[in-house]
Design an enzyme around this catalytic site. Structure first.
Site, mmCIF file in Angstrom:
data_model
loop_
_atom_site.group_PDB
_atom_site.id
_atom_site.type_symbol
_atom_site.label_atom_id
_atom_site.label_comp_id
_atom_site.label_asym_id
_atom_site.label_seq_id
_atom_site.Cartn_x
_atom_site.Cartn_y
_atom_site.Cartn_z
ATOM 1 N N ASP A 18 0.730 -1.137 0.103
ATOM 2 C CA ASP A 18 -0.069 -0.054 0.116
ATOM 3 C C ASP A 18 0.818 1.102 -0.130
ATOM 4 O O ASP A 18 2.020 1.217 0.468
ATOM 5 C CB ASP A 18 -0.780 -0.009 1.113
ATOM 6 C CG ASP A 18 -1.811 1.237 1.122
ATOM 7 O OD1 ASP A 18 -2.343 1.625 0.049
ATOM 8 O OD2 ASP A 18 -2.430 1.417 2.227
ATOM 9 N N SER A 19 0.219 2.294 -0.573
ATOM 10 C CA SER A 19 1.096 3.617 -0.674
ATOM 11 C C SER A 19 1.479 4.175 1.000
ATOM 12 O O SER A 19 2.084 4.879 1.286
ATOM 13 C CB SER A 19 0.325 4.575 -1.386
ATOM 14 O OG SER A 19 -1.082 4.911 -0.941
ATOM 15 N N CYS A 81 -4.267 -1.347 -2.248
ATOM 16 C CA CYS A 81 -4.463 0.284 -2.454
ATOM 17 C C CYS A 81 -5.217 0.275 -3.638
ATOM 18 O O CYS A 81 -5.168 -0.001 -4.508
ATOM 19 C CB CYS A 81 -2.997 0.810 -2.606
ATOM 20 S SG CYS A 81 -3.058 2.508 -2.964
ATOM 21 N N GLU A 166 -5.515 9.238 9.256
ATOM 22 C CA GLU A 166 -4.127 8.838 9.573
ATOM 23 C C GLU A 166 -3.742 9.891 10.623
ATOM 24 O O GLU A 166 -2.768 9.804 11.201
ATOM 25 C CB GLU A 166 -3.243 9.343 8.211
ATOM 26 C CG GLU A 166 -3.627 8.537 7.201
ATOM 27 C CD GLU A 166 -2.685 8.236 6.279
ATOM 28 O OE1 GLU A 166 -1.731 9.034 6.140
ATOM 29 O OE2 GLU A 166 -2.184 7.026 5.616
ATOM 30 N N CYS A 200 -11.834 3.083 -0.606
ATOM 31 C CA CYS A 200 -10.322 3.252 -0.072
ATOM 32 C C CYS A 200 -10.222 2.620 1.370
ATOM 33 O O CYS A 200 -11.107 2.253 2.162
ATOM 34 C CB CYS A 200 -10.402 4.731 0.475
ATOM 35 S SG CYS A 200 -8.810 5.203 1.126
ATOM 36 N N HIS A 202 -8.428 2.917 3.663
ATOM 37 C CA HIS A 202 -8.708 3.604 5.269
ATOM 38 C C HIS A 202 -10.158 3.815 5.711
ATOM 39 O O HIS A 202 -10.243 3.792 6.887
ATOM 40 C CB HIS A 202 -8.270 5.185 4.912
ATOM 41 C CG HIS A 202 -6.794 5.248 4.623
ATOM 42 N ND1 HIS A 202 -6.037 5.027 3.811
ATOM 43 C CD2 HIS A 202 -5.802 5.966 5.652
ATOM 44 C CE1 HIS A 202 -4.715 5.422 4.029
ATOM 45 N NE2 HIS A 202 -4.632 5.908 5.222
#
Length: 281
Positions: A18-19, A81, A166, A200, A202
């Site tokens: 993942d990035s 991702c 994040e 996504c 996240h």
């Protein structure tokens, strides 16, 4: 048998890339579903986010990370991702793999998610929330159209959702504001939506907020379990790849950022202590 011994036999861990950190939600689900395998997670945290970058840059960065995981003996790499899956997967599979590593495989998270959609929506109107890059790529509508041409897809870019997660603000009042704003806009554009894809990795951390502002009749599609089930099916159908995946039940973590920073941020996504090693690409 040590990992070095295994590598000489062409056997190694499943790579998960993942990035940033969101891919850890995919890794969690995969490990719960398939705990017998070894895993090697690589987060390109020094260059995150990918969501706002061009196709060419995302492709270049993703290919670098795939090559690194191949160097570390991964026979199979999962792009955990959505942005990398949208902007780089097809090029890597078609243009690079045949010459780079024809006996290895790279898989993404979009196709498995799309395959699950057809049986979930009754109105045939599907909503998608994701990063600006994922929405602009049109990857989800294009893939859905291939399998289910009758489904209408409406996307909503949510550029503030990843920073909220994040920065540990996913339970804050600020999260309420941005989640409500984006969902209200999405459903004003298409009130017939009955299924919402969290596009996504996240976004599972925002599920409580999302469900708070989501119309009660709308089904929520979370990628982790879908990707894990798809991977289990893939390995069952491709024994030539499965046999190259080492069975030690271990998981290691690599990052392009400082180890301490990765460990602190990863704690938001993982229910265990994470010890990461910094690498250079």
């Amino acid at each position: 048998m040590s990992q070095a011994d295994l590598s000489h036999k062409g056997i190694g861990p499943i790579g998960v890339f993942d990035s940033g950190y969101g891919g850890l939600t995919i890794l969690n689900a995969i490990r719960q579903r398939l705990p017998q395998y070894d895993y090697l997670y690589l987060g390109d945290n020094a260059r995150t986010p990918y969501g706002t970058r061009s196709f060419e840059v995302v492709y270049h960065y993703t290919l670098e990370c795939v090559k690194k995981l191949f160097e570390l003996d991964c026979p199979l790499v999962i792009l955990a991702c959505n942005t990398a899956s949208a902007k780089a997967l097809r090029s890597i599979q078609q243009r690079d793999l045949p010459g780079l590593a024809p006996n290895r495989r790279v898989l993404g998270v979009i196709r498995p998610t799309v395959e699950a959609i057809g049986s979930l929506t009754e109105t045939r109107h599907v909503g998608l929330v994701g990063t600006t890059g994922t929405i602009q790529s049109q990857s989800y509508p294009l893939e859905i159209a291939k399998l289910f041409p009758d489904i209408v897809v409406t996307g909503e870019a949510c550029p503030m959702w990843v920073p909220l997660v994040e920065n540990g603000e996913y339970d804050s009042d600020g999260a309420d504001y941005f989640v409500k704003k984006n969902l209200d806009h999405l459903f004003s554009v298409d009130p017939a939506i009955d299924t919402l894809i969290l596009g996504c990795t996240h976004y599972p951390l925002l599920v409580n907020k999302i469900q708070k502002y989501l119309p009660k009749h709308v089904a929520l599609v979370i990628q982790g379990d879908i990707v894990a089930d798809s991977l289990a099916d893939y390995l069952n159908r491709h024994p030539e790849i499965e046999q190259k995946c080492s069975h030690g039940g271990e998981c290691r973590f690599l990052t392009t950022e400082a180890e301490e920073k990765f460990t602190a941020s990863a704690s938001v996504f993982m229910a265990e202590d994470v010890n990461a090693r910094q690498i250079q690409l």
